[in-house]
Structure formats: C-alpha cells, structure tokens
Write a protein that holds these residues in place. Sequence first.
Motif, PDB file in Angstrom:
ATOM      1  N   LYS A   1     -26.826  22.647 -55.376  1.00 45.26           N
ATOM      2  CA  LYS A   1     -27.599  21.990 -54.653  1.00 45.26           C
ATOM      3  C   LYS A   1     -28.518  22.960 -53.635  1.00 45.26           C
ATOM      4  CE  LYS A   1     -25.898  17.176 -54.736  1.00 45.26           C
ATOM      5  NZ  LYS A   1     -24.789  16.425 -54.334  1.00 45.26           N
ATOM      6  N   LYS A   2     -27.903  23.759 -53.201  1.00 41.16           N
ATOM      7  CA  LYS A   2     -28.403  24.686 -52.285  1.00 41.16           C
ATOM      8  C   LYS A   2     -29.026  25.836 -53.039  1.00 41.16           C
ATOM      9  CE  LYS A   2     -24.596  24.031 -49.026  1.00 41.16           C
ATOM     10  NZ  LYS A   2     -23.226  24.434 -49.096  1.00 41.16           N
ATOM     11  N   ASN A   3     -28.709  26.125 -54.269  1.00 40.75           N
ATOM     12  CA  ASN A   3     -29.612  27.008 -55.137  1.00 40.75           C
ATOM     13  C   ASN A   3     -30.282  26.463 -56.259  1.00 40.75           C
ATOM     14  OD1 ASN A   3     -28.345  29.713 -53.356  1.00 40.75           O
ATOM     15  ND2 ASN A   3     -26.763  28.282 -53.910  1.00 40.75           N
ATOM     16  N   LYS A   4     -30.938  25.630 -55.960  1.00 40.13           N
ATOM     17  CA  LYS A   4     -31.723  24.765 -57.166  1.00 40.13           C
ATOM     18  C   LYS A   4     -32.294  25.490 -58.207  1.00 40.13           C
ATOM     19  CE  LYS A   4     -32.921  20.869 -53.716  1.00 40.13           C
ATOM     20  NZ  LYS A   4     -33.798  20.892 -53.242  1.00 40.13           N
ATOM     21  N   LEU A   5     -32.803  26.876 -57.754  1.00 38.93           N
ATOM     22  CA  LEU A   5     -33.621  27.683 -58.765  1.00 38.93           C
ATOM     23  C   LEU A   5     -32.446  28.130 -59.696  1.00 38.93           C
ATOM     24  CD1 LEU A   5     -35.876  29.705 -56.539  1.00 38.93           C
ATOM     25  CD2 LEU A   5     -36.406  27.993 -58.043  1.00 38.93           C
ATOM     26  N   LEU A   6     -31.347  28.362 -59.448  1.00 39.29           N
ATOM     27  CA  LEU A   6     -30.188  28.730 -60.340  1.00 39.29           C
ATOM     28  C   LEU A   6     -29.800  27.700 -61.241  1.00 39.29           C
ATOM     29  CD1 LEU A   6     -27.578  30.588 -58.135  1.00 39.29           C
ATOM     30  CD2 LEU A   6     -29.150  31.521 -59.787  1.00 39.29           C
ATOM     31  N   ILE A   7     -30.362  26.525 -61.437  1.00 41.70           N
ATOM     32  CA  ILE A   7     -29.932  25.301 -62.031  1.00 41.70           C
ATOM     33  C   ILE A   7     -30.189  25.419 -63.739  1.00 41.70           C
ATOM     34  CG2 ILE A   7     -30.115  22.834 -62.692  1.00 41.70           C
ATOM     35  CD1 ILE A   7     -29.785  22.316 -59.512  1.00 41.70           C
ATOM     36  N   PRO A   8     -31.682  26.049 -63.879  1.00 39.78           N
ATOM     37  CA  PRO A   8     -32.098  25.827 -65.359  1.00 39.78           C
ATOM     38  C   PRO A   8     -31.313  27.031 -65.929  1.00 39.78           C
ATOM     39  CG  PRO A   8     -33.827  25.563 -63.887  1.00 39.78           C
ATOM     40  CD  PRO A   8     -32.808  25.787 -63.002  1.00 39.78           C
ATOM     41  N   PHE A   9     -31.078  28.344 -65.516  1.00 40.60           N
ATOM     42  CA  PHE A   9     -30.380  29.167 -65.928  1.00 40.60           C
ATOM     43  C   PHE A   9     -29.003  28.857 -66.403  1.00 40.60           C
ATOM     44  CE2 PHE A   9     -27.320  32.818 -65.709  1.00 40.60           C
ATOM     45  CZ  PHE A   9     -27.957  33.566 -66.672  1.00 40.60           C
ATOM     46  N   CYS A  10     -28.132  28.275 -65.200  1.00 40.36           N
ATOM     47  CA  CYS A  10     -27.012  27.796 -65.536  1.00 40.36           C
ATOM     48  C   CYS A  10     -26.759  26.650 -66.819  1.00 40.36           C
ATOM     49  CB  CYS A  10     -26.272  27.193 -64.156  1.00 40.36           C
ATOM     50  SG  CYS A  10     -26.085  28.344 -62.895  1.00 40.36           S
ATOM     51  N   TYR A  11     -27.807  25.848 -66.701  1.00 42.60           N
ATOM     52  CA  TYR A  11     -27.785  24.896 -67.800  1.00 42.60           C
ATOM     53  C   TYR A  11     -27.847  25.617 -69.259  1.00 42.60           C
ATOM     54  CZ  TYR A  11     -29.350  21.610 -71.204  1.00 42.60           C
ATOM     55  OH  TYR A  11     -29.558  20.594 -72.262  1.00 42.60           O
ATOM     56  N   SER A  12     -28.912  26.463 -69.231  1.00 47.81           N
ATOM     57  CA  SER A  12     -28.906  27.222 -70.675  1.00 47.81           C
ATOM     58  C   SER A  12     -27.611  28.039 -71.038  1.00 47.81           C
ATOM     59  CB  SER A  12     -30.016  28.365 -70.403  1.00 47.81           C
ATOM     60  OG  SER A  12     -31.215  27.966 -71.001  1.00 47.81           O
ATOM     61  N   ALA A  13     -26.881  28.518 -70.037  1.00 44.45           N
ATOM     62  CA  ALA A  13     -25.845  29.589 -70.165  1.00 44.45           C
ATOM     63  C   ALA A  13     -24.594  28.658 -70.492  1.00 44.45           C
ATOM     64  CB  ALA A  13     -25.281  30.174 -68.984  1.00 44.45           C
ATOM     65  N   SER A  14     -24.393  27.217 -69.915  1.00 41.66           N
ATOM     66  CA  SER A  14     -23.323  26.398 -70.331  1.00 41.66           C
ATOM     67  C   SER A  14     -23.381  25.688 -71.445  1.00 41.66           C
ATOM     68  CB  SER A  14     -23.310  25.057 -69.102  1.00 41.66           C
ATOM     69  OG  SER A  14     -23.602  25.691 -67.696  1.00 41.66           O
ATOM     70  N   ARG A  15     -24.694  25.601 -71.875  1.00 41.83           N
ATOM     71  CA  ARG A  15     -24.822  24.683 -73.329  1.00 41.83           C
ATOM     72  C   ARG A  15     -24.673  25.438 -74.474  1.00 41.83           C
ATOM     73  NH1 ARG A  15     -23.010  21.251 -74.179  1.00 41.83           N
ATOM     74  NH2 ARG A  15     -24.304  20.103 -75.654  1.00 41.83           N
ATOM     75  N   PHE A  16     -24.848  26.908 -74.222  1.00 41.50           N
ATOM     76  CA  PHE A  16     -25.115  27.792 -75.299  1.00 41.50           C
ATOM     77  C   PHE A  16     -24.088  27.904 -76.352  1.00 41.50           C
ATOM     78  CE2 PHE A  16     -24.760  32.025 -77.372  1.00 41.50           C
ATOM     79  CZ  PHE A  16     -25.845  32.004 -77.879  1.00 41.50           C
ATOM     80  N   ILE A  17     -22.792  27.772 -76.005  1.00 44.69           N
ATOM     81  CA  ILE A  17     -21.763  27.842 -77.139  1.00 44.69           C
ATOM     82  C   ILE A  17     -21.426  26.667 -77.907  1.00 44.69           C
ATOM     83  CG2 ILE A  17     -18.991  28.067 -77.357  1.00 44.69           C
ATOM     84  CD1 ILE A  17     -19.158  30.005 -75.305  1.00 44.69           C
ATOM     85  N   ASP A  18     -21.486  25.358 -77.087  1.00 44.17           N
ATOM     86  CA  ASP A  18     -21.392  24.177 -77.770  1.00 44.17           C
ATOM     87  C   ASP A  18     -22.491  23.804 -78.875  1.00 44.17           C
ATOM     88  OD1 ASP A  18     -20.326  21.621 -78.273  1.00 44.17           O
ATOM     89  OD2 ASP A  18     -21.575  20.574 -76.626  1.00 44.17           O
ATOM     90  N   VAL A  19     -23.719  24.174 -78.303  1.00 43.18           N
ATOM     91  CA  VAL A  19     -24.810  23.907 -79.402  1.00 43.18           C
ATOM     92  C   VAL A  19     -24.857  24.664 -80.479  1.00 43.18           C
ATOM     93  CG1 VAL A  19     -27.549  23.939 -79.548  1.00 43.18           C
ATOM     94  CG2 VAL A  19     -26.413  22.933 -77.576  1.00 43.18           C
TER      95      VAL A  19
END
Length: 371
Positions: A302-320
């Motif tokens: 919430k305090k580092n909003k700019l990181l959200i898109p990158f964290c999202y990509s990284a988190s979804r990679f293995i499952d997808v």
Amino acid sequence: MNIAIIGSGLTGTLAAISLANAGSRVDLYERLSDEELVDRDRTYAITHSSRKILEKVGIWSHIVSDLVPFQYLNVIDYELNKNVQFVVSDLNQNDQKYASVGWIAEHKKTMLTLLEYISHLENINKIPTSVIPNTNNYDLIVAADGFNSITKKKLNTPSFTFNYDQICITAKVLLRGVKSNEAFEILNSEGPFAVLPLGGDLFQIICSQSRKIGSQNLSLPKSLFLDYLSTILPSNIEPDTLVDEPKSYPISFLLNYSFHSGKYIYLGETSHAFHPVGGQGLNLCWRDVDCLSNLISSSFLKKNKLLIPFCYSASRFIDVLSISILTDSLVRYSRSNIKIFFIARRFVFFILKKSKIARNLILNLMTNGLN
Ligand SMILES: Cc1cc2nc3c(=O)[nH]c(=O)nc-3n(C[C@H](O)[C@H](O)[C@H](O)COP(=O)(O)OP(=O)(O)OC[C@H]3O[C@@H](n4cnc5c(N)ncnc54)[C@H](O)[C@@H]3O)c2cc1C
C-alpha cells in the motif's frame, strides 16, 4: 487505491468485487451491455481454488445453488483401454468436507450473480465505454479485456501464442447410463473429450478435434451427430437427445512474457489462454484475481504502490506456467500415437490406480494450482 478495470467478463467482474472488498475505488469499463455479457452459452468446471476465492469475497453462498457438484472424475485413456477414477477422498483434507471433486457452472447464471452482486457495491462505478479518459487518475489499471486485448496491443506487450490445429465443439446432450454426479475426461487420439454433468440426465459435451473432422461433425444432422457421439462415449453410455445445436470455437495457446507493463496489470485471458482440457481456464483467471487482491491488501505494498505490478507478475509466473505445461502436455499425450510413449502412459495409469498419494498430488494440482 484508485483502480480502473478494462473488461467486465468473469475475470474483470470478480476482480472489481474483490478489489472493492479490499478497500479500493474501482471504475469498471466495459463496452458490452449486461445482457450481452450474460448471453454466452458456456460451461465451466469450477475447482476448489475458485470455491475458496468466491468464499473469500462473499459470493459462494449466492452461487452454490446454481452449481452442479460432481463426486467422481473418470479419466479414460482409450488407446490403452485404461481408466482411473478420482473421488472426494483423493482431495486434500480441507477440501474433502465439501463432498465434491468440483462443480459445473453455466455462464449465464454465474455472470448474472456477479453482476447482481456488483450492483450493491458502492465503490464500483460501471462505465459503459472502452476508452479511459485520463489514465493519470488511477494508481493501477487492470486489463481484463480478454484474448484479443486492445490494451495489450497498444502497450506492445509481447506474448507467445499459437493456434492448435483443433476446434472445440460444445453441445448439451441427454445421456443414459451415466450418474448425474460424475464427470469424464476422455483422452483419445482425435483429442481430449469432456463430459460434464448439468443436473439429471443433462450433460455438456466439450470435444476437441481436428478442424477437418470437427467441421464435418458440425455439419451432421442431429441424429447422425448423436450416432457419432455414441462412437466416442464409453460403451455403457448412450446419447439420447441433442438438446441444443453443437457450437464450436478455435483453440489457441497464449502466454504473455510479462503479466504487467508499467502500472498496467494483465488478468485472465489477457495474459493466458490454454486448451480447454482439464477445465483449468476460468479457475486460473480467478486465481489471478485472488493474487492481485492479496497484494493490494498488503500494508507494505500500500505504501509502495509502484511495486504491485512487478510483484503480481512474479507471483503468478509459476502457477500459470505449470498449468500451461500441464494442459499442453495432456493434449500431446492424448494425441500421440508413438508406441514407445505407450509404456510411459501405462506406467502413469498404473501409478495413479495404485497410489492414493499420486492421485492426491495430481488432483490437488488440478484443483488448487501451484500458488
Ligand atoms: C467462444 C468461446 C467459448 C468458450 N467456451 C468455454 C467453455 O465452454 N468452457 C470454458 O471453461 N471456457 C470457455 N471459453 C474460455 C472462457 O470463456 C475464458 O476462459 C473466460 O471467458 C475468460 O474470461 P475473461 O474475463 O478473462 O475474458 P473475456 O470473457 O473474454 O472478457 C473480456 C471482456 O472485456 C471486454 N472488452 C474487450 N475489450 C474492451 C475494451 N477495449 N474496453 C472495454 N471492455 C472491453 C469484452 O467485451 C469482454 O466482456 C470459451 C472461450 C470462447 C472464446
């Protein structure tokens, strides 16, 4: 957080609900009317991962009465004449108490319930257009505008894509000789073939086959189409009545190299689309939604909003990636007639039949993914 979502299909709509529940203000852009969104004749397999997400956002209790549960999933390999049955006790302990291997959902009812739910949420603003007037107004922009995403094209986000030389034929059929609580995934050399229960004697057939054979079958009169079905259904199951006109759609593979671009995040079919075998499509789209709403709820992000898109990509990679490999391998497995591979296929069935641990591992991967 101020979020724009482009596309109000099943992914975008659930994302709007989930992100609004997480405290964001959401503008939901959709070019189609609600009637058009509802009016799609599709049937989805719903797994426990989707059940958990729907429970979390408070929709499960509204939707469960419209779903058809199944307790048995039969996987049949025609070439080997082998079959294995997955049952509720092959699920993880926590999932077993729901007494279903999975559920079958019809698009119309599911979409209607989600749209109805949205109408009660004050922090979602539905905007009936495809153009976002000012992107600077938003902290994040979620592109859930589907397989042919215009957003992704505009941003030049590359993806790996190819078309299978197959089409998917869907039809609703009354069947005899099958229980109303069992589903089938039949692997034959023409392509995988699913039989999904819709209540009573009614079943959805989802049948992938080569474009040539598929278009020949589509042009058959109803009675001959039923005869054709009887040649590919297990011998104890008889097709009785064709309830609707068989329909078809092309099958493609799509995997983005990245699931974000700047403050844009790609959800659902905007970033991945796979073969329908194994019924993974919508469940994977909804796991994207869950991942994003978890990230948005994190106090650090919430305090580092700019990181959200990158964290999202990284988190979804293995499952997808793992589901893409699993579904594509199943198609190749099913269609391969190279005799040497039959030894490996026999071994897979032998292990699955004998080992509850192996059945639990496979069923858990299919139902919960790799998160
Ligand atoms: C013909 C067809 C039949 C299918 N049948 C089945 C099936 O039987 N079973 C199954 O499991 N899966 C099926 N699938 C796959 C399944 O529909 C998808 O997995 C699921 O719909 C993905 O949802 P989504 O919300 O990501 O994308 P979509 O459902 O494609 O939603 C995207 C939304 O974005 C909107 N949109 C697009 N561009 C813009 C824009 N610029 N501005 C605003 N809005 C925009 C569109 O109008 C649409 O409502 C089928 C797919 C197709 C194409």
